[in-house]
Design a protein around this motif. Structure first.
Motif, mmCIF file in Angstrom:
data_model
loop_
_atom_site.group_PDB
_atom_site.id
_atom_site.type_symbol
_atom_site.label_atom_id
_atom_site.label_comp_id
_atom_site.label_asym_id
_atom_site.label_seq_id
_atom_site.Cartn_x
_atom_site.Cartn_y
_atom_site.Cartn_z
ATOM 1 N N PRO A 1 0.429 -1.231 0.518
ATOM 2 C CA PRO A 1 0.124 0.052 -0.007
ATOM 3 C C PRO A 1 0.679 0.694 -0.162
ATOM 4 O O PRO A 1 1.632 1.408 0.651
ATOM 5 N N ARG A 2 0.232 2.220 -0.837
ATOM 6 C CA ARG A 2 1.396 2.650 -0.998
ATOM 7 C C ARG A 2 0.499 4.779 -0.561
ATOM 8 O O ARG A 2 -0.804 4.486 -0.768
ATOM 9 N N VAL A 3 0.094 5.752 0.520
ATOM 10 C CA VAL A 3 -0.345 6.559 1.012
ATOM 11 C C VAL A 3 0.438 7.700 0.324
ATOM 12 O O VAL A 3 1.268 7.605 0.898
ATOM 13 N N ARG A 4 -0.637 8.130 0.080
ATOM 14 C CA ARG A 4 -0.071 9.670 -0.536
ATOM 15 C C ARG A 4 -0.901 10.958 0.036
ATOM 16 O O ARG A 4 -2.325 11.177 -1.041
ATOM 17 N N PRO A 5 -0.492 11.139 1.136
ATOM 18 C CA PRO A 5 -2.019 11.775 1.565
ATOM 19 C C PRO A 5 -1.996 13.560 1.268
ATOM 20 O O PRO A 5 -2.891 13.945 0.381
ATOM 21 N N ASP B 1 -9.066 3.984 -1.032
ATOM 22 C CA ASP B 1 -9.791 5.715 -1.445
ATOM 23 C C ASP B 1 -8.425 6.739 -0.773
ATOM 24 O O ASP B 1 -8.153 6.441 0.062
ATOM 25 N N THR B 2 -7.846 6.888 -1.964
ATOM 26 C CA THR B 2 -6.723 7.705 -1.380
ATOM 27 C C THR B 2 -7.129 9.325 -0.554
ATOM 28 O O THR B 2 -5.548 9.282 0.577
ATOM 29 N N ARG B 3 -8.210 9.763 -0.620
ATOM 30 C CA ARG B 3 -8.409 10.869 0.045
ATOM 31 C C ARG B 3 -8.687 10.279 1.419
ATOM 32 O O ARG B 3 -8.239 11.635 2.708
ATOM 33 N N LEU B 4 -8.771 9.125 2.213
ATOM 34 C CA LEU B 4 -9.016 8.779 3.482
ATOM 35 C C LEU B 4 -7.684 8.640 4.213
ATOM 36 O O LEU B 4 -6.704 8.232 4.054
ATOM 37 N N GLY B 5 -7.838 9.595 5.304
ATOM 38 C CA GLY B 5 -7.198 9.683 5.925
ATOM 39 C C GLY B 5 -6.980 8.532 7.290
ATOM 40 O O GLY B 5 -7.671 7.948 7.640
ATOM 41 N N GLY B 6 -6.413 8.808 7.550
ATOM 42 C CA GLY B 6 -5.148 7.068 9.069
ATOM 43 C C GLY B 6 -5.628 5.624 8.406
ATOM 44 O O GLY B 6 -5.771 5.072 8.883
ATOM 45 N N ARG B 7 -5.814 5.484 7.140
ATOM 46 C CA ARG B 7 -6.163 4.172 6.293
ATOM 47 C C ARG B 7 -5.233 3.013 6.887
ATOM 48 O O ARG B 7 -5.252 1.867 7.414
ATOM 49 N N ARG B 8 -3.451 3.590 7.111
ATOM 50 C CA ARG B 8 -2.977 3.008 8.018
ATOM 51 C C ARG B 8 -2.587 1.941 8.723
ATOM 52 O O ARG B 8 -2.741 0.951 9.630
ATOM 53 N N ILE B 9 -3.647 3.285 10.053
ATOM 54 C CA ILE B 9 -3.780 2.874 10.992
ATOM 55 C C ILE B 9 -5.021 1.477 10.395
ATOM 56 O O ILE B 9 -5.368 0.822 11.516
ATOM 57 N N TYR B 10 -5.953 2.050 10.077
ATOM 58 C CA TYR B 10 -6.920 1.306 10.036
ATOM 59 C C TYR B 10 -6.581 -0.445 8.895
ATOM 60 O O TYR B 10 -7.036 -1.106 10.017
ATOM 61 N N ARG B 11 -6.032 0.038 8.723
ATOM 62 C CA ARG B 11 -5.500 -1.597 7.845
ATOM 63 C C ARG B 11 -4.736 -2.330 8.885
ATOM 64 O O ARG B 11 -4.003 -3.731 9.670
#
Lengths: 303, 546
Positions: free
Chosen positions: A8-12, B339-349
């Motif tokens: 997963p890549r996060v590009r916030p 959805d890349t705009r979603l904050g905290g995705r990494r934490i959820y994951r």
């Protein structure tokens, strides 16, 4: 390579700052509900874990007493583990799982190298045979394994029933079937030109294997070692049959014994043991999750 | 992905059959040294081979001593193969495959074949060994004290860690024997009247020691001579021994057993027993091949067939529903967090992965406590003191099994769906958008099919895994609640593999029946293999492997 593309890549920042501010209603329909789902899912995923940690830390050791989350916090369950054989079991489990993990990687990688780099008679048939054999889980043959070990034990007790070495050998019997394909696919991604160049420089196949190929496929080696470690860690049916004396048990066999008969009495002890034995796996997992995701998907995702 | 292109490259280069081997080998110039290119490597190889050979020779000698000729032959074959492979120049690929292959052959291929063989025998309690052993056991078990037989003064002793008797015979000579070794004269024993006072190489037990090991002493039987017909010496008081001989007599010529007290003649039957003309049988049998009897028991015998069909149906339902529920939840969550705009995705994951990282047996045991009817967390806290029989009602137990498996399995599906979603080709979506497809249409006609292609192999292996998910069932419900007709120890949540475990008798709850258990294993294998083969073929997995 497979690992990096699947991770997963996060590009916030780029995405977020580029957007104009949304109305609350639109925010909810596009993002807000996702948080809602996320919170519900996280609660579902986490509450048993929170519960078991609380039970491990509770003062009493009973099931009822564990229902008040973090009612009182004490280390009594953990210190009580010292009076049991838990640490022996954990030591056994780690020995068996680490030996199996290392052996699996060595054997699987060597076989994958042969299938990936050499062209020989029976190669195609060998690959197909492995695919077929891995459909028969070893676990299904536990009766035959039991009988085989009785026979082997008469000749060499070290490979018979109640021997950790025998259990490791049984687990290693499954080393090729499950993992060769995963590794084979990955080995194929290492450019063949590297071998050719090394060969021209006078390197032997052994040098190419140990010094070039193995270094380039480290991610898949880590994944296979980890998956093998985890599955060995939790294996129950064969371990239960092979390891007969209490001192030789693994954590899975031992903890099962605690709660299967006397659920009430040993609950706190079980919870503490569960927390401790889940920790190494959990940490490894979180630490290496990027590679695991890659490893899981590498075999299947076609781009 | 690059994997794919390389695969294609090799398969085109390989062409078909065995042709590709030669051109490739010619690439190496003849002057390049072989495996022994470096001295370090050579030394390591020699040391390793020395160890392997030492171990092999040791194992061969041990097998020879024990008379285990099957193991002997296998060890010789493995050792010869190992030496040939590692010291020949023409076995390059095998050098890399052999270690894994050896383990695979012994601990997987052989045990699978052995399972196949046992499935066609009556191996199990009552039929544990060969006919020879059965005859021996029958003779021993039916030993009785002969009326008016001689008694001998005896002394209990211990030799090489085994209990034995020292017997003073009619001539006043001392003879010593253990359970393993028949009585034989010893030199140098000293006597005081009738009592033996010392035996070289053995330690005499005094009164107190005898009392401590009373059970061992009274059950000890020391064969009188090499001939089992002579009977054996036993004792009740550790002072005098008497001869008991078997009430059975084996006639090797006629292959019959005769009960000398009643005169009944027992002859061997097809199913591995000695049977009298009246239909009585002696209680130790031997292994015989029984053809498809075990399979017809599974499908036809009313004690097994009913439960077996229920278990079979539930196994399918469990495996399919497990895959479907975990996949749907995992997919739903993957889409939610894609959805890349979603904050905290990494934490959820990270938090969502937790259940997957907990070893399955721990999770199942943990849930079995939480779902406990009277004291469990779910009833007591979450449902405010309700009394829901989560694990003891047939339907609720099934639901619980599925829910717990959902908890355990959805993170895996979430991970692979996330991976698959991210590796979907963007240009295809663009094309769909350009062609005027809406969000839903794109999803249904483009995304989902591509996603399924990517995940199908994993869904199949997940199905196969759950089909044999022994740990979950055994730890969570132990197959319970039991079927009402308790002729076999099976229950409503038993799946085939846990049924095999119960039937095998290895957990000690039922009589051992290795034959039937192995037959059921073969049935499971056939089912899983068929399903996998069909589906793999459909997804063209076979064409892609080489």
């Amino acid at each position: 390579m497979a690992t990096t593309s699947a991770a997963p890549r996060v590009r916030p920042s780029a995405a977020r700052t580029g957007q104009p501010r949304m109305s609350p209603r639109r925010w909810f329909s596009e993002l807000g509900w996702r948080h809602l789902v996320g919170v519900v899912a996280v609660v579902f995923a986490m509450f048993p874990i929170v519960y078991v940690v609380s039970a491990a830390l509770s003062e009493g050791g009973t099931l009822t007493g564990s229902n008040r989350l973090f009612g009182e916090v004490s280390g009594s369950n953990f210190s009580a583990l010292g009076d049991s054989l838990f640490w022996t079991w954990l030591g056994n489990t780690l020995q068996i799982a680490i030996a199996t993990g290392v052996g699996t990687v060595l054997m699987g990688a060597a076989a994958a190298y042969a299938f990936s780099r050499f062209r020989f008679r029976g190669r195609r048939a060998g690959l197909t045979a492995l695919l077929v054999i891995q459909m028969f889980p070893q676990m299904l043959a536990f009766v035959a394994i039991f009988l085989l070990l009785i026979g082997l034990g008469n000749v060499m007790p070290v490979l018979g029933l109640n021997s950790k070495l025998a259990l490791i050998a049984v687990y290693l019997g499954g080393a090729l079937g499950v993992n060769t394909f995963l590794m084979y696919g990955f080995f194929n991604t290492v450019p063949r030109e590297l071998d050719e160049a090394a060969k021209l420089d006078g390197a032997t196949h052994a040098q190419i294997y140990w010094t070039i190929i193995l270094r380039l496929v480290t991610p898949i080696l880590a994944v296979v070692a980890l998956l093998s470690f985890i599955s060995t860690f939790g294996e129950f049916i064969i371990a239960r049959l092979v390891l007969q004396s209490e001192r030789n048990w693994t954590v899975a066999v031992g903890l099962y014994g605690w709660v299967s008969s006397l659920l009430e009495a040993n609950w706190g002890l079980f919870a503490a043991g569960a927390v401790i034995s889940a920790l190494p796996v959990l940490l490894l997992f979180l630490f290496l999750q990027k590679y695991i995701v890659g490893g899981l998907t590498a075999g299947s995702v076609k781009g | 992905m690059s994997t794919q292109s390389t695969l294609d490259d090799t398969s085109t280069a390989a062409g078909d059959g065995d042709a590709p081997g030669r051109p490739r080998r010619r690439l190496r110039s003849p002057g390049v040294p072989h495996a022994s290119g470096t001295t370090g490597g050579l030394v390591a190889k020699l040391v390793l081979m020395a160890v392997v050979n030492a171990f092999g020779v040791f194992a061969i000698l041990a097998a020879w001593n024990e008379g285990s000729y099957g193991i002997l032959a296998a060890m010789v074959a493995l050792l010869v193969a190992a030496d040939w492979v590692y010291f020949s120049r023409r076995t390059l690929p095998l050098k890399y495959v052999l270690p894994g292959l050896a383990f695979l052959l012994v601990f997987q291929v052989y045990v699978v074949a052995y399972t196949g063989w046992v499935a066609f025998t009556n191996y199990g309690d009552g039929h544990n060994s060969t006919k020879e052993h059965a005859i021996e056991a029958l003779l021993v078990q039916n030993e009785r004290r002969v009326e008016g037989s001689a008694t001998y003064p005896i002394t209990v002793l211990e030799r090489d860690g085994e209990l034995g008797f020292a017997v003073v015979d009619e001539d006043g000579d001392v003879r010593v024997g253990t359970a393993e070794e028949p009585l034989a004269p010893v030199d140098g024993a000293t006597l005081d009247g009738d009592a033996v006072t010392a035996v070289p190489g053995a330690e005499l037990l005094d009164r107190r020691q005898v009392l401590e090991r009373q059970d061992e002493v009274t059950t000890l039987r020391v064969p009188f001579s090499d001939d089992p017909e002579d009977g054996s010496i036993r004792t009740q008081d550790a002072r005098t021994g008497y001869v008991s001989t078997s009430t059975l007599e084996y006639d090797a010529e006629a292959d019959t057993m005769t009960d000398v007290t009643t005169g009944t003649v027992y002859s061997p039957s097809d199913d591995g027993w000695f049977v009298s003309p009246g239909g009585e049988r002696l209680n130790v049998g031997w292994r015989v091949a029984v053809g498809f009897d075990n399979f017809s028991t599974a499908f036809g015998d009313s004690r097994y067939a009913g439960p077996f069909l229920k278990v079979l149906a539930w196994t399918f339902a469990f495996a399919i529903l497990s895959v479907v529920t975990t996949f749907l939840l995992g997919l739903f969550l993957a889409i939610t967090f894609n959805d890349t705009r979603l904050g905290g995705r990494r934490i959820y994951r990270t938090l969502l992965i937790f259940p997957y990282a907990i070893p399955g047996f721990l999770a199942a045991l943990l849930w079995s406590g939480m779902l406990n009817r009277s004291f469990g967390f779910v009833n007591q806290v979450l449902l405010g003191g309700a009394d829901v029989p989560w694990l003891t009602d047939p339907w609720l137990a099934k639901l619980s099994v599925l829910l717990v498996n959902l908890w355990l399995g959805f993170p895996y599906m979430f991970l692979i769906c996330t991976g698959a979603l991210q590796s979907l080709p963007g240009d295809v979506m663009e094309a769909a958008k350009v062609d005027g497809a809406g969000r839903w249409r794109t999803w249904r006609s483009v995304t989902l099919p591509l996603l399924l292609v990517a995940t199908t192999p994993l869904l199949i292996s997940s199905f196969a895994f759950n089909f044999n998910n022994f740990t979950l069932i055994y730890m969570l419900t132990n197959g319970g609640p039991r079927f009402a007709d308790a002729s076999v120890p099976l229950g409503h949540t038993d799946i085939l593999i846990s049924m095999v475990y119960s039937v095998s008798g290895l957990d000690g709850t039922a009589a051992k029946n290795y034959g039937l258990a192995s037959a059921l294993s073969i049935v499971i294998f056939a089912i899983v293999a068929t399903i996998s083969a069909i589906t793999f073929k459909r997804t063209k997995q076979f064409e892609e492997i080489s």
